[in-house]
Design a protein around this motif. Structure first.
Motif, PDB file in Angstrom:
ATOM      1  N   VAL A 250      -8.204  52.212  64.906  1.00  0.00           N
ATOM      2  CA  VAL A 250      -8.024  52.114  66.363  1.00  0.00           C
ATOM      3  C   VAL A 250      -6.627  51.563  66.646  1.00  0.00           C
ATOM      4  O   VAL A 250      -6.019  50.890  65.806  1.00  0.00           O
ATOM      5  CB  VAL A 250      -9.096  51.210  67.014  1.00  0.00           C
ATOM      6  CG1 VAL A 250     -10.479  51.801  66.851  1.00  0.00           C
ATOM      7  CG2 VAL A 250      -9.049  49.805  66.457  1.00  0.00           C
ATOM      8  N   ARG A 251      -6.154  51.848  67.844  1.00  0.00           N
ATOM      9  CA  ARG A 251      -4.846  51.354  68.257  1.00  0.00           C
ATOM     10  C   ARG A 251      -5.041  50.371  69.396  1.00  0.00           C
ATOM     11  O   ARG A 251      -5.768  50.633  70.351  1.00  0.00           O
ATOM     12  CB  ARG A 251      -3.959  52.505  68.725  1.00  0.00           C
ATOM     13  CG  ARG A 251      -2.523  52.092  69.009  1.00  0.00           C
ATOM     14  CD  ARG A 251      -1.683  53.268  69.492  1.00  0.00           C
ATOM     15  NE  ARG A 251      -2.071  53.724  70.814  1.00  0.00           N
ATOM     16  CZ  ARG A 251      -1.682  53.165  71.962  1.00  0.00           C
ATOM     17  NH1 ARG A 251      -0.902  52.116  71.958  1.00  0.00           N
ATOM     18  NH2 ARG A 251      -2.078  53.669  73.111  1.00  0.00           N
ATOM     19  N   ILE A 252      -4.390  49.223  69.305  1.00  0.00           N
ATOM     20  CA  ILE A 252      -4.463  48.219  70.363  1.00  0.00           C
ATOM     21  C   ILE A 252      -3.403  48.596  71.403  1.00  0.00           C
ATOM     22  O   ILE A 252      -2.201  48.580  71.100  1.00  0.00           O
ATOM     23  CB  ILE A 252      -4.225  46.805  69.800  1.00  0.00           C
ATOM     24  CG1 ILE A 252      -5.290  46.499  68.755  1.00  0.00           C
ATOM     25  CG2 ILE A 252      -4.229  45.772  70.914  1.00  0.00           C
ATOM     26  CD1 ILE A 252      -5.080  45.231  67.983  1.00  0.00           C
ATOM     27  N   PRO A 253      -3.801  48.954  72.623  1.00  0.00           N
ATOM     28  CA  PRO A 253      -2.858  49.457  73.624  1.00  0.00           C
ATOM     29  C   PRO A 253      -1.725  48.482  73.964  1.00  0.00           C
ATOM     30  O   PRO A 253      -0.579  48.891  74.152  1.00  0.00           O
ATOM     31  CB  PRO A 253      -3.726  49.707  74.848  1.00  0.00           C
ATOM     32  CG  PRO A 253      -5.102  49.864  74.326  1.00  0.00           C
ATOM     33  CD  PRO A 253      -5.168  48.990  73.106  1.00  0.00           C
ATOM     34  N   LYS A 254      -2.024  47.216  74.021  1.00  0.00           N
ATOM     35  CA  LYS A 254      -1.027  46.225  74.425  1.00  0.00           C
ATOM     36  C   LYS A 254       0.121  46.115  73.432  1.00  0.00           C
ATOM     37  O   LYS A 254       1.288  46.004  73.822  1.00  0.00           O
ATOM     38  CB  LYS A 254      -1.697  44.867  74.605  1.00  0.00           C
ATOM     39  CG  LYS A 254      -0.816  43.815  75.211  1.00  0.00           C
ATOM     40  CD  LYS A 254      -1.597  42.552  75.506  1.00  0.00           C
ATOM     41  CE  LYS A 254      -0.731  41.514  76.185  1.00  0.00           C
ATOM     42  NZ  LYS A 254      -1.484  40.305  76.491  1.00  0.00           N
ATOM     43  N   THR A 255      -0.203  46.145  72.142  1.00  0.00           N
ATOM     44  CA  THR A 255       0.820  45.958  71.111  1.00  0.00           C
ATOM     45  C   THR A 255       1.181  47.232  70.373  1.00  0.00           C
ATOM     46  O   THR A 255       2.205  47.297  69.705  1.00  0.00           O
ATOM     47  CB  THR A 255       0.340  44.926  70.071  1.00  0.00           C
ATOM     48  OG1 THR A 255      -0.819  45.449  69.411  1.00  0.00           O
ATOM     49  CG2 THR A 255       0.022  43.602  70.715  1.00  0.00           C
ATOM     50  N   GLY A 256       0.336  48.249  70.463  1.00  0.00           N
ATOM     51  CA  GLY A 256       0.563  49.487  69.728  1.00  0.00           C
ATOM     52  C   GLY A 256       0.178  49.375  68.266  1.00  0.00           C
ATOM     53  O   GLY A 256       0.283  50.333  67.508  1.00  0.00           O
ATOM     54  N   GLU A 257      -0.281  48.209  67.861  1.00  0.00           N
ATOM     55  CA  GLU A 257      -0.671  47.970  66.469  1.00  0.00           C
ATOM     56  C   GLU A 257      -1.935  48.759  66.134  1.00  0.00           C
ATOM     57  O   GLU A 257      -2.835  48.894  66.950  1.00  0.00           O
ATOM     58  CB  GLU A 257      -0.927  46.470  66.293  1.00  0.00           C
ATOM     59  CG  GLU A 257      -1.363  46.060  64.911  1.00  0.00           C
ATOM     60  CD  GLU A 257      -1.701  44.574  64.842  1.00  0.00           C
ATOM     61  OE1 GLU A 257      -2.069  44.135  63.743  1.00  0.00           O
ATOM     62  OE2 GLU A 257      -1.612  43.870  65.862  1.00  0.00           O
ATOM     63  N   LYS A 258      -1.988  49.268  64.919  1.00  0.00           N
ATOM     64  CA  LYS A 258      -3.175  49.977  64.453  1.00  0.00           C
ATOM     65  C   LYS A 258      -3.975  49.062  63.550  1.00  0.00           C
ATOM     66  O   LYS A 258      -3.417  48.358  62.717  1.00  0.00           O
ATOM     67  CB  LYS A 258      -2.798  51.254  63.714  1.00  0.00           C
ATOM     68  CG  LYS A 258      -2.200  52.295  64.622  1.00  0.00           C
ATOM     69  CD  LYS A 258      -1.932  53.583  63.887  1.00  0.00           C
ATOM     70  CE  LYS A 258      -1.360  54.617  64.844  1.00  0.00           C
ATOM     71  NZ  LYS A 258      -1.147  55.898  64.177  1.00  0.00           N
ATOM     72  N   LYS A 259      -5.299  49.075  63.753  1.00  0.00           N
ATOM     73  CA  LYS A 259      -6.209  48.257  62.950  1.00  0.00           C
ATOM     74  C   LYS A 259      -7.397  49.103  62.536  1.00  0.00           C
ATOM     75  O   LYS A 259      -7.674  50.139  63.127  1.00  0.00           O
ATOM     76  CB  LYS A 259      -6.718  47.057  63.754  1.00  0.00           C
ATOM     77  CG  LYS A 259      -5.737  45.951  63.922  1.00  0.00           C
ATOM     78  CD  LYS A 259      -6.427  44.727  64.477  1.00  0.00           C
ATOM     79  CE  LYS A 259      -5.528  43.527  64.362  1.00  0.00           C
ATOM     80  NZ  LYS A 259      -6.208  42.306  64.778  1.00  0.00           N
ATOM     81  N   LEU A 260      -8.122  48.601  61.552  1.00  0.00           N
ATOM     82  CA  LEU A 260      -9.333  49.273  61.105  1.00  0.00           C
ATOM     83  C   LEU A 260     -10.532  48.575  61.740  1.00  0.00           C
ATOM     84  O   LEU A 260     -10.770  47.391  61.505  1.00  0.00           O
ATOM     85  CB  LEU A 260      -9.442  49.229  59.584  1.00  0.00           C
ATOM     86  CG  LEU A 260     -10.618  50.004  58.993  1.00  0.00           C
ATOM     87  CD1 LEU A 260     -10.446  51.496  59.251  1.00  0.00           C
ATOM     88  CD2 LEU A 260     -10.732  49.745  57.509  1.00  0.00           C
ATOM     89  N   ALA A 261     -11.254  49.308  62.591  1.00  0.00           N
ATOM     90  CA  ALA A 261     -12.481  48.772  63.183  1.00  0.00           C
ATOM     91  C   ALA A 261     -13.585  48.925  62.142  1.00  0.00           C
ATOM     92  O   ALA A 261     -13.759  50.004  61.565  1.00  0.00           O
ATOM     93  CB  ALA A 261     -12.844  49.529  64.454  1.00  0.00           C
ATOM     94  N   PRO A 262     -14.335  47.865  61.869  1.00  0.00           N
ATOM     95  CA  PRO A 262     -15.347  47.931  60.816  1.00  0.00           C
ATOM     96  C   PRO A 262     -16.526  48.834  61.191  1.00  0.00           C
ATOM     97  O   PRO A 262     -16.772  49.094  62.377  1.00  0.00           O
ATOM     98  CB  PRO A 262     -15.807  46.481  60.681  1.00  0.00           C
ATOM     99  CG  PRO A 262     -15.519  45.871  62.011  1.00  0.00           C
ATOM    100  CD  PRO A 262     -14.300  46.564  62.526  1.00  0.00           C
ATOM    101  N   ALA A 263     -17.232  49.292  60.183  1.00  0.00           N
ATOM    102  CA  ALA A 263     -18.455  50.064  60.403  1.00  0.00           C
ATOM    103  C   ALA A 263     -19.481  49.138  61.053  1.00  0.00           C
ATOM    104  O   ALA A 263     -19.496  47.931  60.801  1.00  0.00           O
ATOM    105  CB  ALA A 263     -18.983  50.607  59.087  1.00  0.00           C
TER     106      ALA A 263
END
Length: 92
Positions: A60-73
């Motif tokens: 997923v991408r955090i809109p505020k920072t543009g950072e991409k992270k892995l959302a857990p199952a």
């Protein structure tokens, strides 16, 4: 309708005290929660089916920072309305 209103209705319709109706409603909800937590289905004929849906991990991408992270199952509850419930709601 909230839980308190449901307890009052159950008490009135079943001829129970509010304390007895509260215990009954809580046992039903607790039993359903426990079954779903164990991965089981809860099927109420004419009302619907509660089940657990597994959602896979995703990026997923955090809109505020543009950072991409892995959302857990995660496992999520799911509800599918039964035909009698669909028909009853459609008539209103």
């Amino acid at each position: 309708m909230n839980k308190t209103e449901m307890i009052a209705k159950v008490a009135k319709e079943a001829g129970l005290t509010k304390d007895q109706a509260s215990k009954a409603v809580n046992v039903v909800f607790d039993s359903m929660t426990e079954a779903l937590a164990n991965g089981d289905k809860v099927q109420l004929i004419g009302f619907g089916t509660f089940s657990v849906k597994h959602c896979a991990a995703k990026e997923v991408r955090i809109p505020k920072t543009g950072e991409k992270k892995l959302a857990p199952a995660i496992d999520r509850p799911k509800f599918a309305a039964g035909q009698a419930l669909k028909d009853a709601v459609a008539k209103k």
